[in-house]
Scaffold this motif. Structure first.
Motif: not given
Length: 88
Positions: A42-52
């Motif tokens: 979940e944390a990894g998916a969110k980090a990717i989604e939030d990436s520019d």
């Protein structure tokens, strides 16, 4: 637990073990490795989604979806007529 969802097995390679060790320091109350893995996912998916870069890709994909949907909405010369009413 019975489920119709697909299951995934994961081998505890050095990379996986490192990720679990990091997860344990971040979520110290969580004892189950399966829960730690879910938290990491979940944390990894969110980090990717939030990436520019990912956000830019989503914007471009959305623009492609709507591109041309309003073609023909205004008659030819409409914009020129609007501009004539604007002071320079």
């Amino acid at each position: 637990m019975p489920t119709k969802s697909p299951r995934t097995n994961i081998t505890h390679t050095p990379q996986v073990q490192h990720a679990l060790d990091v997860a344990r320091t971040h979520w110290p109350r969580e004892k189950r490795e399966s829960a730690l893995i879910l938290n990491l996912l979940e944390a990894g998916a969110k980090a990717i989604e939030d990436s520019d870069e990912f956000a830019a890709e989503r914007r471009v994909a959305r623009l492609r979806e709507v591109a041309g949907k309003h073609t023909g909405l205004y008659e030819p010369g409409y914009l020129d007529g609007v501009r004539e009413g604007w002071p320079e």
